[in-house]
Enzyme design. Structure first.
Site, PDB file in Angstrom:
ATOM      1  N   HIS A 126       0.865  -1.177   0.000  1.00 36.74           N
ATOM      2  CA  HIS A 126       0.000   0.000   0.000  1.00 36.74           C
ATOM      3  C   HIS A 126       0.908   1.235   0.000  1.00 36.74           C
ATOM      4  O   HIS A 126       2.001   1.200   0.578  1.00 36.74           O
ATOM      5  CB  HIS A 126      -0.839   0.110   1.272  1.00 36.74           C
ATOM      6  CG  HIS A 126      -1.831  -0.972   1.489  1.00 36.74           C
ATOM      7  ND1 HIS A 126      -1.509  -2.147   2.098  1.00 36.74           N
ATOM      8  CD2 HIS A 126      -3.146  -1.049   1.196  1.00 36.74           C
ATOM      9  CE1 HIS A 126      -2.586  -2.908   2.176  1.00 36.74           C
ATOM     10  NE2 HIS A 126      -3.597  -2.268   1.632  1.00 36.74           N
ATOM     11  N   ASP A 159       2.137   1.938   3.533  1.00 41.37           N
ATOM     12  CA  ASP A 159       3.058   1.088   4.272  1.00 41.37           C
ATOM     13  C   ASP A 159       4.459   1.153   3.657  1.00 41.37           C
ATOM     14  O   ASP A 159       5.445   0.955   4.346  1.00 41.37           O
ATOM     15  CB  ASP A 159       2.573  -0.353   4.526  1.00 41.37           C
ATOM     16  CG  ASP A 159       1.798  -1.002   3.411  1.00 41.37           C
ATOM     17  OD1 ASP A 159       0.648  -1.402   3.633  1.00 41.37           O
ATOM     18  OD2 ASP A 159       2.349  -1.154   2.299  1.00 41.37           O
TER      19      ASP A 159
HETATM   20  C1  ASO Z   1      -5.101  -5.321   3.759  1.00 39.13           C
HETATM   21  C2  ASO Z   1      -6.242  -6.272   3.840  1.00 39.13           C
HETATM   22  C3  ASO Z   1      -6.267  -7.161   2.642  1.00 39.13           C
HETATM   23  C4  ASO Z   1      -6.093  -6.468   1.343  1.00 39.13           C
HETATM   24  C5  ASO Z   1      -5.027  -5.460   1.394  1.00 39.13           C
HETATM   25  C6  ASO Z   1      -5.081  -4.621   0.175  1.00 39.13           C
HETATM   26  O1  ASO Z   1      -6.108  -7.095   4.980  1.00 39.13           O
HETATM   27  O2  ASO Z   1      -7.375  -7.981   2.624  1.00 39.13           O
HETATM   28  O3  ASO Z   1      -5.705  -7.409   0.364  1.00 39.13           O
HETATM   29  O4  ASO Z   1      -5.080  -4.684   2.542  1.00 39.13           O
HETATM   30  O5  ASO Z   1      -5.719  -3.403   0.404  1.00 39.13           O
END
Ligand code: ASO
Length: 405
Positions: A68, A71
């Site tokens: 993400h 992160d």
């Molecule tokens: C975290 C979630 C997951 C998803 C990811 C992507 O736990 O299910 O795949 O973020 O946004």
């Protein structure tokens, strides 16, 4: 052969659990020390984490990772600061990718953690929030393209509702489709050629999540003309939360031509919440790989370990063993699925069950050549149908024989 194995085992390590979750849960803080959390500024700490991440990918010898925006890079309320942080970390990640050969399976934007998204992101009733979400999706698409990402994921973490009393669901879903269409157009305009992937989940964190399951999302994509560019990223534990098995939701996605990628964790039907355990259940992985092999593979998608080591797993090597166990479970699942399709009677038995549609009026029916009156007339000719056994136990026994060979 080995080539087939590699083609189908496109493993990815996820950044958010492996490098950002120290074991915290809603009931308490983390239990493990990351060890790499050094540096005086958020950016310095993000760089230290990136070094650790690429060391981990390399030691594990995985071909891919996923992240993400926030992160990989430090979040910031100030839009320019947010963008600068991400651009800085993307440049650093690009260099690590060059050095190691590790590639990006998919990127995404976190539109669910920041309090501004508590009532949704693209489906938020406040236009200012929708616009702020666009900042992140635009930046995350730029990052994904810059890093050669092969897919882009939307998990609609807060896209849903807590109560219909204050929610205009139709309006929110129209906004959602509008937003996704804009993301697609932007992505294509900057050269993204991969799949956009919606990841279904029925509940948690919202009481009802709009992307409930494969069937729900398939209907949504078709209704809004998005199915050409969007596919699905199916997660095992999300499928079981919606009352399905993992293989069921994979099959529904595949049957719609929409199975794009997999979040590989363990769908535990005993759990009423999303535990993100590493996959170890061979029945699950065989079932998954049967669907994947029957559709001819997952590429450009892959098998992303959206899984976290247990809170009580605190030794550094636990993270390695967790991933190795997951890879072994899917490799074994692939071997068994391949053998079942290649040298067992499974496909022949299945085909024989439907053989009455292979010729004559059965074939005419399947091809649309009969009307209802003609179909009913056939009943008179064919007579009372015989009971034909489904022979379920025979199939299950066959699977077990291949599992222990
Ligand atoms: C975290 C979630 C997951 C998803 C990811 C992507 O736990 O299910 O795949 O973020 O946004």
């Amino acid at each position: 052969g080995t080539r087939t194995m590699r083609e189908h085992l496109r493993f990815a390590v996820c950044y958010w659990h492996t490098f950002c979750n120290a074991g915290h849960d809603p009931f308490g803080p983390g239990t493990r020390a990351f060890g790499w959390e050094r540096g005086d500024t958020p950016l310095a700490r993000a760089e230290a984490r990136l070094d650790a991440a690429f060391e981990f990918f390399t030691k594990l010898d995985v071909p891919y990772y996923c992240f993400h925006d926030v992160d990989l890079a430090p979040d910031a309320d100030d839009i320019n600061e947010y963008r600068d942080n991400l651009a800085h970390m993307v440049a650093a990640a690009k260099q690590r990718q060059r050095d190691t050969g590790v590639k990006l399976l998919w990127g995404t934007a976190n539109l669910f953690s920041h309090p501004r998204y508590m009532n949704g992101a693209a489906t938020n009733p406040d236009f200012a929030v929708v616009a702020r979400a666009a900042v992140q999706v635009k930046a995350a698409l730029d990052a994904t393209v810059e890093l050669g990402g092969e897919n882009y994921v939307f998990w609609g973490g807060r896209e849903g509702y807590a109560s219909l009393l204050n929610t205009d669901m139709r309006r929110e879903l129209d906004h959602f489709a509008r937003f996704l269409g804009m993301a697609r157009d932007y992505g294509r305009s900057i050269g993204f050629t991969g799949n956009f992937l919606i990841e279904p989940k029925p509940m948690e964190p919202m009481k009802h999540q709009y992307d409930f399951d494969s069937a729900t999302v398939a209907g949504f994509l078709q209704r809004h003309g998005l199915a050409g560019d969007f596919k699905l990223n199916i997660e095992a534990n999300h499928a079981t939360l919606s009352g399905h098995t993992f293989e069921h939701d994979l099959q529904v996605a595949s049957d719609h031509g929409l199975l794009g990628s997999i979040d590989a964790n363990r769908g535990n039907p005993q759990n009423g919440w999303d535990t993100d355990q590493f996959p170890t259940d061979l029945y699950d992985t065989v079932g998954a790989m049967l669907v994947v092999l029957r559709q001819g593979g997952l590429a450009p998608g892959g098998l992303n370990f959206d899984a976290k080591a247990r809170r009580e797993s605190t030794a550094p090597e636990d993270l390695f063993e967790a991933h190795i166990g997951g890879m072994d479970a899917f490799a074994r699942g692939l071997e068994v699925a391949h053998a079942l399709l290649a040298d067992s009677p499974l496909e022949r038995w299945r085909a024989e069950r439907y053989s009455s549609f292979d010729s004559g009026s059965g074939k005419a029916f399947a091809e649309g050549g009969l009307d209802l009156a003609a179909l009913a007339a056939k009943a008179g000719e064919l007579g009372e149908p015989q009971q034909r056994s489904g022979r379920q136990e025979r199939y299950e026994n066959l699977l077990n024989q291949y599992l222990v060979r």
